[in-house]
Structure formats: structure tokens, C-alpha cells
Design an enzyme around this catalytic site. Structure first.
Site, PDB file in Angstrom:
ATOM      1  N   TRP A 134      -8.759  38.234  39.549  1.00 34.25           N
ATOM      2  CA  TRP A 134      -8.838  37.491  38.292  1.00 34.25           C
ATOM      3  C   TRP A 134     -10.198  36.812  38.161  1.00 34.25           C
ATOM      4  O   TRP A 134     -10.848  36.891  37.109  1.00 34.25           O
ATOM      5  CB  TRP A 134      -7.718  36.456  38.213  1.00 34.25           C
ATOM      6  CG  TRP A 134      -7.728  35.661  36.944  1.00 34.25           C
ATOM      7  CD1 TRP A 134      -7.114  35.986  35.757  1.00 34.25           C
ATOM      8  CD2 TRP A 134      -8.385  34.404  36.709  1.00 34.25           C
ATOM      9  NE1 TRP A 134      -7.359  35.010  34.811  1.00 34.25           N
ATOM     10  CE2 TRP A 134      -8.140  34.033  35.371  1.00 34.25           C
ATOM     11  CE3 TRP A 134      -9.170  33.568  37.503  1.00 34.25           C
ATOM     12  CZ2 TRP A 134      -8.640  32.857  34.806  1.00 34.25           C
ATOM     13  CZ3 TRP A 134      -9.684  32.398  36.946  1.00 34.25           C
ATOM     14  CH2 TRP A 134      -9.411  32.048  35.621  1.00 34.25           C
ATOM     15  N   ASP A 153      -3.551  39.745  35.206  1.00 34.96           N
ATOM     16  CA  ASP A 153      -2.778  38.790  36.010  1.00 34.96           C
ATOM     17  C   ASP A 153      -2.756  37.399  35.381  1.00 34.96           C
ATOM     18  O   ASP A 153      -2.109  36.494  35.906  1.00 34.96           O
ATOM     19  CB  ASP A 153      -3.362  38.693  37.422  1.00 34.96           C
ATOM     20  CG  ASP A 153      -3.207  40.000  38.187  1.00 34.96           C
ATOM     21  OD1 ASP A 153      -2.077  40.528  38.223  1.00 34.96           O
ATOM     22  OD2 ASP A 153      -4.205  40.494  38.732  1.00 34.96           O
ATOM     23  N   ASP A 154      -3.448  37.233  34.260  1.00 36.53           N
ATOM     24  CA  ASP A 154      -3.523  35.928  33.599  1.00 36.53           C
ATOM     25  C   ASP A 154      -2.239  35.654  32.815  1.00 36.53           C
ATOM     26  O   ASP A 154      -1.858  36.432  31.929  1.00 36.53           O
ATOM     27  CB  ASP A 154      -4.736  35.915  32.657  1.00 36.53           C
ATOM     28  CG  ASP A 154      -4.999  34.552  32.070  1.00 36.53           C
ATOM     29  OD1 ASP A 154      -5.873  33.843  32.579  1.00 36.53           O
ATOM     30  OD2 ASP A 154      -4.308  34.168  31.086  1.00 36.53           O
ATOM     31  N   LEU A 155      -1.585  34.532  33.121  1.00 41.26           N
ATOM     32  CA  LEU A 155      -0.309  34.204  32.481  1.00 41.26           C
ATOM     33  C   LEU A 155      -0.460  34.035  30.976  1.00 41.26           C
ATOM     34  O   LEU A 155       0.382  34.494  30.198  1.00 41.26           O
ATOM     35  CB  LEU A 155       0.275  32.926  33.089  1.00 41.26           C
ATOM     36  CG  LEU A 155       1.613  32.451  32.512  1.00 41.26           C
ATOM     37  CD1 LEU A 155       2.705  33.492  32.724  1.00 41.26           C
ATOM     38  CD2 LEU A 155       2.014  31.118  33.153  1.00 41.26           C
ATOM     39  N   TRP A 195      -5.867  35.073  24.241  1.00 40.68           N
ATOM     40  CA  TRP A 195      -5.915  33.653  24.611  1.00 40.68           C
ATOM     41  C   TRP A 195      -5.895  32.785  23.346  1.00 40.68           C
ATOM     42  O   TRP A 195      -5.215  31.774  23.289  1.00 40.68           O
ATOM     43  CB  TRP A 195      -7.165  33.344  25.421  1.00 40.68           C
ATOM     44  CG  TRP A 195      -7.071  33.694  26.869  1.00 40.68           C
ATOM     45  CD1 TRP A 195      -6.036  33.398  27.720  1.00 40.68           C
ATOM     46  CD2 TRP A 195      -8.028  34.403  27.649  1.00 40.68           C
ATOM     47  NE1 TRP A 195      -6.302  33.884  28.968  1.00 40.68           N
ATOM     48  CE2 TRP A 195      -7.509  34.498  28.968  1.00 40.68           C
ATOM     49  CE3 TRP A 195      -9.279  34.958  27.387  1.00 40.68           C
ATOM     50  CZ2 TRP A 195      -8.205  35.128  29.999  1.00 40.68           C
ATOM     51  CZ3 TRP A 195      -9.969  35.588  28.405  1.00 40.68           C
ATOM     52  CH2 TRP A 195      -9.432  35.679  29.689  1.00 40.68           C
TER      53      TRP A 195
END
Length: 206
Positions: A134, A153-155, A195
Site C-alpha cells: 500500500w 488494500d485501502d479500506l 476516495w
């Protein structure tokens, strides 16, 4: 990754994905993010892990204050106790000193990362203890300006993708990568927009 590039990417993604087009029409442009390349950014990446932005910025400021200039050589001259007093954990001292040593002995060439493919650059970065995939992908996106990186893998990205696609559950990183394959070669811009989408919808829920 400047405003014009992000706009171009969003326009292309809108042609590729109806959900992106609808969300882009609703929310507009995501904020452009740029980080400088180099040792200082990697140093901050390690320091900031598992900390709030405010806490990480405070500790980084203390660490910078211990050096005349932010170089690996200057960092290695800082006593470990001074780094502890600045707020670094023993583990982060180990990782940051390892980073500085790798740059000094030539086993990690930060400037040379520009010459690698995305995947090879990631492999070089994650050889260092304390830097995972990440962190490497974020560096490629915002410090090297690579346009086709998706840190799955970023929530926040996973939740943003779930919300934008109207899914019943959050996709796994593997599922997310499959779902955005058709965003190539603009996956970095797509991640930036997810995001943006995530933060907008989370703030409306709160």
C-alpha cells in the site's frame, strides 16, 4: 498528477464506466494530491503509520528539527533516544534507520525508481522493512505520478467502490482489482475519485 491530467482521466473514466459518469456529474472533480519524491516522503510514510495525520505531522516536525537538512546521512546522526523523545516507537526507529542505511549503501536507489515499471518499483520499495505494498502504491501515485495504480488494500477505496456500485457487501481487494480492470490506464485517477466519493458519502452519513 495535475488538475488537467485528473480532468482528462475523469473524462476517460466517464466513458468507460456509467457509475463513474453519474458520480462525477454529482460530485465533480476530486482534489488533486501531489507529494514530493525522495527520502523525506518515505521517512514520513513510515512515521505516519497507524497514526492520525495530526500526530504524524507533529512527530515528523520534531524529527526534521533534529537535522540541518533532511538527508539519510543527517538522519543517521540522530541518537536513538532523541528519536524516541520525538515520538518514534522503537520499531519505527528501526525501520527509518533501515531506510536511511539502504539509501546510503546504495541498496535502495530512490531516484532510480522512476526508471522502473510500476510493479518493479513496488518490488524495490517493499524490500525495505516497514514499507508494504500500500505504501509503495501511494508513493507511485502521488510522488512518481503513475496513472495506472490501484491500491486495492485501502479500506476507503473498497467502501467507496461498494457504495458507488451499490453492492451489498464490501468487495475483497482481489474482487476490487477485477472490477476496475477496465479503468486501465487511468486506475490512479479512479482511485482518487473513489476516495472523493467515499469521504463525501461518509460525511453525509455522519
Amino acid at each position: 498528477m495535475d488538475h488537467q491530467t485528473v480532468l482528462q482521466g475523469m473524462q476517460q473514466l466517464s466513458h468507460l464506466d456509467r457509475d463513474v459518469k453519474e458520480a462525477f456529474t454529482e460530485l465533480g472533480m476530486p482534489e488533486v494530491r501531489v507529494r514530493p519524491s525522495g527520502f523525506e516522503t518515505f521517512l514520513f510514510t513510515i512515521i505516519s503509520q497507524q497514526l492520525s495525520t495530526k500526530a504524524a505531522t507533529t512527530i515528523m516536525g520534531r524529527a526534521l528539527g533534529l537535522m540541518e537538512e533532511t538527508t539519510p546521512d543527517q538522519f543517521m546522526k540522530i541518537p536513538a533516544q532523541s528519536l524516541r523523545d520525538a515520538g518514534l516507537s522503537f520499531r519505527k526507529i528501526e525501520y527509518t534507520q533501515g531506510l536511511a542505511e539502504a539509501v546510503l549503501d546504495g541498496t535502495f536507489n530512490i531516484d532510480g525508481l522512476e526508471n522502473f515499471s510500476d510493479e518493479d518499483a513496488i518490488k524495490e520499495i517493499i524490500k525495505l522493512r516497514g514499507l508494504g505494498r500500500w505504501s509503495a502504491e501511494i508513493y507511485l501515485m502521488f510522488s512518481l505520478g503513475r496513472m495506472d495504480v490501484f491500491p486495492a488494500d485501502d479500506l476507503g477505496l473498497l467502501v467507496g467502490l461498494q457504495l458507488m456500485k451499490g453492492l451489498d457487501s464490501r468487495p475483497t481487494p482481489k474482487q476490487a482489482r477485477e472490477m476496475v480492470k477496465h479503468w486501465t490506464p487511468w486506475r490512479s485517477i479512479g482511485a482518487l475519485f473513489l476516495w472523493h466519493y467515499y469521504h463525501h458519502h461518509i460525511s453525509t452519513l455522519n
